[in-house]
Design a protein around this motif. Structure first.
Motif, mmCIF file in Angstrom:
data_model
loop_
_atom_site.group_PDB
_atom_site.id
_atom_site.type_symbol
_atom_site.label_atom_id
_atom_site.label_comp_id
_atom_site.label_asym_id
_atom_site.label_seq_id
_atom_site.Cartn_x
_atom_site.Cartn_y
_atom_site.Cartn_z
ATOM 1 N N GLU A 42 -17.013 68.726 80.073
ATOM 2 C CA GLU A 42 -16.746 67.310 80.326
ATOM 3 C C GLU A 42 -15.356 67.077 79.530
ATOM 4 O O GLU A 42 -15.387 66.711 78.574
ATOM 5 N N PRO A 43 -14.075 67.354 80.414
ATOM 6 C CA PRO A 43 -12.654 67.164 79.838
ATOM 7 C C PRO A 43 -12.464 65.654 79.184
ATOM 8 O O PRO A 43 -11.563 65.545 78.386
ATOM 9 N N GLY A 44 -13.446 64.797 79.664
ATOM 10 C CA GLY A 44 -13.079 63.455 79.070
ATOM 11 C C GLY A 44 -13.672 63.014 77.789
ATOM 12 O O GLY A 44 -13.604 61.899 77.268
ATOM 13 N N LEU A 45 -14.467 63.888 77.223
ATOM 14 C CA LEU A 45 -14.873 63.730 75.844
ATOM 15 C C LEU A 45 -13.693 63.610 74.744
ATOM 16 O O LEU A 45 -13.775 64.736 74.016
ATOM 17 N N ALA A 46 -13.115 62.638 74.641
ATOM 18 C CA ALA A 46 -12.073 62.408 73.587
ATOM 19 C C ALA A 46 -12.667 62.800 72.167
ATOM 20 O O ALA A 46 -11.780 63.296 71.501
ATOM 21 N N LYS A 47 -13.657 62.364 71.812
ATOM 22 C CA LYS A 47 -14.236 62.510 70.512
ATOM 23 C C LYS A 47 -14.363 64.051 70.085
ATOM 24 O O LYS A 47 -14.120 64.422 69.055
ATOM 25 N N VAL A 48 -14.682 64.884 70.945
ATOM 26 C CA VAL A 48 -14.939 66.151 70.987
ATOM 27 C C VAL A 48 -13.401 66.838 70.993
ATOM 28 O O VAL A 48 -13.267 67.992 70.039
ATOM 29 N N HIS A 49 -12.460 66.175 71.880
ATOM 30 C CA HIS A 49 -11.047 66.763 71.521
ATOM 31 C C HIS A 49 -10.445 66.491 70.123
ATOM 32 O O HIS A 49 -9.868 67.516 69.532
ATOM 33 N N ASN A 50 -10.824 65.400 69.642
ATOM 34 C CA ASN A 50 -10.318 65.063 68.286
ATOM 35 C C ASN A 50 -11.119 66.148 67.390
ATOM 36 O O ASN A 50 -10.418 66.567 66.207
ATOM 37 N N ARG A 51 -12.229 66.371 67.532
ATOM 38 C CA ARG A 51 -13.080 67.382 66.378
ATOM 39 C C ARG A 51 -12.392 68.537 66.508
ATOM 40 O O ARG A 51 -12.238 69.171 65.451
ATOM 41 N N SER A 52 -11.913 69.016 67.866
ATOM 42 C CA SER A 52 -11.598 70.723 67.953
ATOM 43 C C SER A 52 -10.094 70.522 67.459
ATOM 44 O O SER A 52 -9.802 71.450 66.630
ATOM 45 N N ALA A 53 -9.307 69.294 67.368
ATOM 46 C CA ALA A 53 -8.157 69.394 66.780
ATOM 47 C C ALA A 53 -8.189 69.381 65.357
ATOM 48 O O ALA A 53 -7.267 70.034 64.739
ATOM 49 N N ARG A 54 -8.965 68.738 64.716
ATOM 50 C CA ARG A 54 -9.246 68.823 63.319
ATOM 51 C C ARG A 54 -9.680 70.278 62.933
ATOM 52 O O ARG A 54 -8.899 70.606 61.724
ATOM 53 N N LEU A 55 -10.539 70.925 63.639
ATOM 54 C CA LEU A 55 -10.933 72.049 63.275
ATOM 55 C C LEU A 55 -9.866 73.003 63.408
ATOM 56 O O LEU A 55 -9.574 73.977 62.280
ATOM 57 N N ARG A 56 -8.795 73.144 64.371
ATOM 58 C CA ARG A 56 -7.790 73.928 64.278
ATOM 59 C C ARG A 56 -6.672 73.436 63.266
ATOM 60 O O ARG A 56 -6.235 74.587 62.910
ATOM 61 N N LEU A 57 -6.558 72.237 62.921
ATOM 62 C CA LEU A 57 -5.623 72.018 61.612
ATOM 63 C C LEU A 57 -6.107 72.671 60.724
ATOM 64 O O LEU A 57 -5.441 73.358 59.810
ATOM 65 N N ALA A 58 -7.324 72.435 60.422
ATOM 66 C CA ALA A 58 -8.064 73.182 59.088
ATOM 67 C C ALA A 58 -8.018 74.753 59.228
ATOM 68 O O ALA A 58 -7.653 75.230 57.976
ATOM 69 N N LEU A 59 -7.928 75.287 60.441
ATOM 70 C CA LEU A 59 -7.779 76.626 60.535
ATOM 71 C C LEU A 59 -6.291 77.235 60.458
ATOM 72 O O LEU A 59 -5.919 78.380 60.806
ATOM 73 N N GLY A 60 -5.292 76.341 60.431
ATOM 74 C CA GLY A 60 -3.897 76.619 60.255
ATOM 75 C C GLY A 60 -3.236 76.661 61.642
ATOM 76 O O GLY A 60 -2.260 77.321 61.622
ATOM 77 N N ARG A 61 -3.779 76.140 62.620
ATOM 78 C CA ARG A 61 -3.397 76.123 63.775
ATOM 79 C C ARG A 61 -2.952 75.047 64.499
ATOM 80 O O ARG A 61 -3.404 74.303 65.548
ATOM 81 N N SER A 62 -1.781 74.610 63.758
ATOM 82 C CA SER A 62 -1.028 73.248 64.185
ATOM 83 C C SER A 62 -0.792 72.998 65.417
ATOM 84 O O SER A 62 -0.767 72.019 66.098
ATOM 85 N N ARG A 73 -5.855 61.958 73.257
ATOM 86 C CA ARG A 73 -5.175 60.616 73.416
ATOM 87 C C ARG A 73 -5.291 60.330 74.970
ATOM 88 O O ARG A 73 -5.396 59.220 75.433
ATOM 89 N N ASN A 74 -5.206 61.345 75.862
ATOM 90 C CA ASN A 74 -4.889 61.183 77.100
ATOM 91 C C ASN A 74 -6.297 60.667 77.746
ATOM 92 O O ASN A 74 -6.367 59.910 78.580
ATOM 93 N N ALA A 75 -7.333 61.410 77.239
ATOM 94 C CA ALA A 75 -8.837 61.003 77.894
ATOM 95 C C ALA A 75 -9.165 59.735 77.357
ATOM 96 O O ALA A 75 -9.752 58.823 78.161
ATOM 97 N N SER A 76 -8.631 59.263 75.877
ATOM 98 C CA SER A 76 -9.113 58.005 75.717
ATOM 99 C C SER A 76 -8.119 56.763 76.572
ATOM 100 O O SER A 76 -8.680 55.815 76.905
ATOM 101 N N THR A 77 -7.087 57.329 76.626
ATOM 102 C CA THR A 77 -6.079 56.332 77.284
ATOM 103 C C THR A 77 -6.475 56.048 78.847
ATOM 104 O O THR A 77 -6.693 54.864 79.279
#
Length: 112
Positions: A42-62, A73-77
């Motif tokens: 479900e590509p439109g799940l913006a909340k989950v995209h945000n969660r995965s982004a935070r996880l990637r940031l925490a893992l050093g994968r900026s 941002r695209n899904a939310s927009t």
């Protein structure tokens, strides 16, 4: 859950929720796998995209985090624009996800 047909919203949400739970347990790699599987369904799940982004940031994968925040941002927009074109108020969760994605992109720039 991982074998659900594409677009199966319930399975995607379940995977996203399991990803949230695994995040709270500190199982970041497992959480990231769940989030990735959820947005694949479900590509439109913006909340989950945000969660995965935070996880990637925490893992050093900026770089990957930036791309995930951009997808959020695209899904939310898209959700906001769809509501407005139907002359309905934008969904609050889409507005919240948009704000989270914008804040996340600022955070990514701090880590780069």
């Amino acid at each position: 859950l991982n074998s659900a047909p594409q677009g199966w919203s319930l399975a995607a949400k379940a995977l996203g929720n399991r990803g949230a739970a695994r995040t709270m347990l500190g199982k970041h790699d497992d959480a990231l796998n769940d989030c990735d599987a959820a947005v694949e369904l479900e590509p439109g799940l913006a909340k989950v995209h945000n969660r995965s982004a935070r996880l990637r940031l925490a893992l050093g994968r900026s770089d990957e985090a930036r791309r995930s925040f951009e997808r959020a941002r695209n899904a939310s927009t898209q959700a906001v624009e769809t509501a407005r074109s139907a002359m309905k108020p934008p969904p609050k969760d889409a507005l919240a996800a948009l704000a989270t994605a914008d804040a996340g992109l600022v955070d990514v720039h701090r880590y780069e």
